[in-house]
Design a protein around this motif. Structure first.
Motif, short mmCIF file in Angstrom:
data_model
loop_
_atom_site.label_atom_id
_atom_site.label_comp_id
_atom_site.label_asym_id
_atom_site.label_seq_id
_atom_site.Cartn_x
_atom_site.Cartn_y
_atom_site.Cartn_z
N LEU A 289 -39.36 -16.86 -8.04
CA LEU A 289 -39.81 -18.23 -7.83
C LEU A 289 -41.32 -18.28 -7.59
N ASN B 15 -32.88 -32.08 -11.43
CA ASN B 15 -34.15 -31.59 -11.98
C ASN B 15 -35.23 -31.50 -10.91
N ILE C 286 -35.71 -25.27 -5.43
CA ILE C 286 -35.07 -23.97 -5.58
C ILE C 286 -35.29 -23.21 -4.28
N LEU D 270 -34.53 -15.85 -9.23
CA LEU D 270 -34.08 -16.97 -10.04
C LEU D 270 -32.68 -16.78 -10.62
N HIS E 179 -30.12 -18.86 -8.67
CA HIS E 179 -30.18 -20.33 -8.62
C HIS E 179 -29.10 -20.93 -9.51
N MET F 90 -27.95 -24.48 -11.34
CA MET F 90 -28.35 -25.82 -11.74
C MET F 90 -27.21 -26.82 -11.54
N PHE G 48 -29.30 -22.63 -17.06
CA PHE G 48 -30.60 -22.48 -16.44
C PHE G 48 -31.40 -21.49 -17.27
N PHE H 275 -34.92 -19.48 -17.92
CA PHE H 275 -36.21 -19.00 -17.39
C PHE H 275 -36.56 -17.72 -18.12
N TYR I 244 -43.19 -24.69 -9.29
CA TYR I 244 -41.84 -24.29 -8.88
C TYR I 244 -40.72 -25.05 -9.60
N SER I 245 -41.02 -25.94 -10.53
CA SER I 245 -39.99 -26.76 -11.14
C SER I 245 -39.23 -25.99 -12.22
N THR I 246 -37.96 -26.34 -12.38
CA THR I 246 -37.14 -25.71 -13.42
C THR I 246 -37.68 -26.04 -14.81
N MET J 124 -40.31 -23.61 -15.71
CA MET J 124 -39.69 -22.32 -16.04
C MET J 124 -39.17 -22.30 -17.46
#
Length: 349
Positions: free
Chosen positions: A3, A218, A222, A227, A230, A232, A288, A290, A309-311, A314
């Motif tokens: 993250l 969204n 996190i 990651l 995590h 979603m 998810f 990344f 830090y937003s998905t 990523m």
């Protein structure tokens, strides 16, 4: 990936609070994965990067006026109610978030509107802030939805520090939105004007549509450094036969498929099959993405600039390559690009 690798300093003044004058007048940063170049353009110049036979894939989900304010029975306390999704049309049941949640318990009634003519009863607790509401309305479902939406306002993201206004009713919505269900708009899609889409059509660039109803997940923080741990929130999507046929024909012809907004990456990946093709899909996805990730269908991506830090950041980094995307974001901050749903745009080719 960790993250902390998606941390960068974003001055608050670079988070766009209002849309630009015209949809296609935002700035466009073009990132070339092959040669590592980063160029500055206007969004309407995006047409120069695509040719006859290429295909743009858009999200045709429609944002509905999900934010309401009601009064609690007896005390009259003002309660914020965020509509998430309708659970039962027949029984007028809705999944919602309430604030302040500590004041709202099962059995409480909430009254909406100046005359308090719209009434809802809390019938279940779902999460710490989540509740199930049953609206007490005697008319038809169509009449109920019409009255309910008159009471609601546009659900702007948390980082826009103002109440929604009349301009948001139109501008926090793509021009091709048609399937109601989202509470989060496709930021990249907001840049497409009718004139630009017509110019793309004349050039021979095709269009296709997926429906994915983007939710508040969204914007959920996190809370894990690793990651892979995590999870979603699930979002409802539909990839139709028409969409699949267009995408597969484009790939077979050796042309480019461009995803408009990061959520298209999720949809296409959720409906991907062997040989770089897609299959029809109707249901829920909590995929998810990344870095690193292998994209076999999408050749180009249009995305706005996302917060640390937003998905969504990523996913962009997964598509464009972590080092190159973070370099582009550093340049964007230095040169004053605007971030967020009303901000500027990036094209990764």
């Amino acid at each position: 990936m960790k993250l902390s690798q998606f941390k960068f300093k974003l001055p608050e003044e670079l988070i766009a609070q209002h849309p630009v004058g015209e949809r296609d007048e935002a700035r466009l940063m073009v990132v070339n994965r092959k040669d590592g170049t980063i160029e500055d353009h206007s969004f309407k110049e995006i047409i120069n990067y695509f040719d006859e036979g290429d295909l743009f894939v858009y999200n045709d989900s429609m944002v509905f006026p999900a934010l309401l304010y009601g009064n609690k029975e007896k005390t009259g306390a003002r309660i914020e109610v965020f509509l998430l999704r309708e659970l039962s049309a027949e029984n007028k049941l809705w999944d919602v978030l309430v604030e302040p949640a500590r004041k709202i318990r099962i059995g409480n009634k909430l009254y909406f509107g100046e005359d308090e003519s719209m009434v809802a009863e809390v019938i279940d607790n779902t999460t710490s802030r989540g509740r199930t509401l049953r609206f007490l309305y005697d008319g038809s479902h169509e009449e109920f939805k019409e009255e309910l939406y008159k009471l609601g306002s546009t659900p702007l993201p948390f980082y826009i520090n103002r109440d929604s206004a009349q301009e948001d009713t139109e501008r926090y919505q793509t021009i091709y939105a048609r399937n109601e269900g989202a509470v989060v708009a496709s930021g990249a899609g907001l840049h497409f004007s009718r004139e630009l889409m017509k110019r793309l059509e004349i050039k021979g660039v095709g269009e296709a549509f997926i429906t994915i109803h983007s939710g508040l997940g969204n914007y959920r923080e996190i809370d894990v450094e690793d990651l892979t741990k995590h999870r979603m929130d699930s979002e409802e999507m539909e990839a139709s036969q028409v969409l699949v046929d267009k995408v597969n024909a484009t790939k077979d012809a050796g042309r480019n498929v461009c995803s408009v907004c990061t959520h298209m990456l999720l949809c296409i990946a959720s409906a991907m099959t062997i040989g770089g093709h897609m299959k029809t899909y109707s249901g829920w996805t909590n995929k998810f993405i990344f870095p690193p990730y292998d994209f076999t269908v999408t050749d180009a991506l249009v995305s706005n600039f996302h917060l640390p830090y937003s998905t969504m950041l990523m996913m962009v980094a997964a598509f464009g390559g972590y080092d190159l995307v973070m370099e582009a974001y550093k340049k964007a901050v230095k040169e004053g690009y605007k971030f967020g749903v009303y901000g500027d745009s990036m094209l990764i080719i």
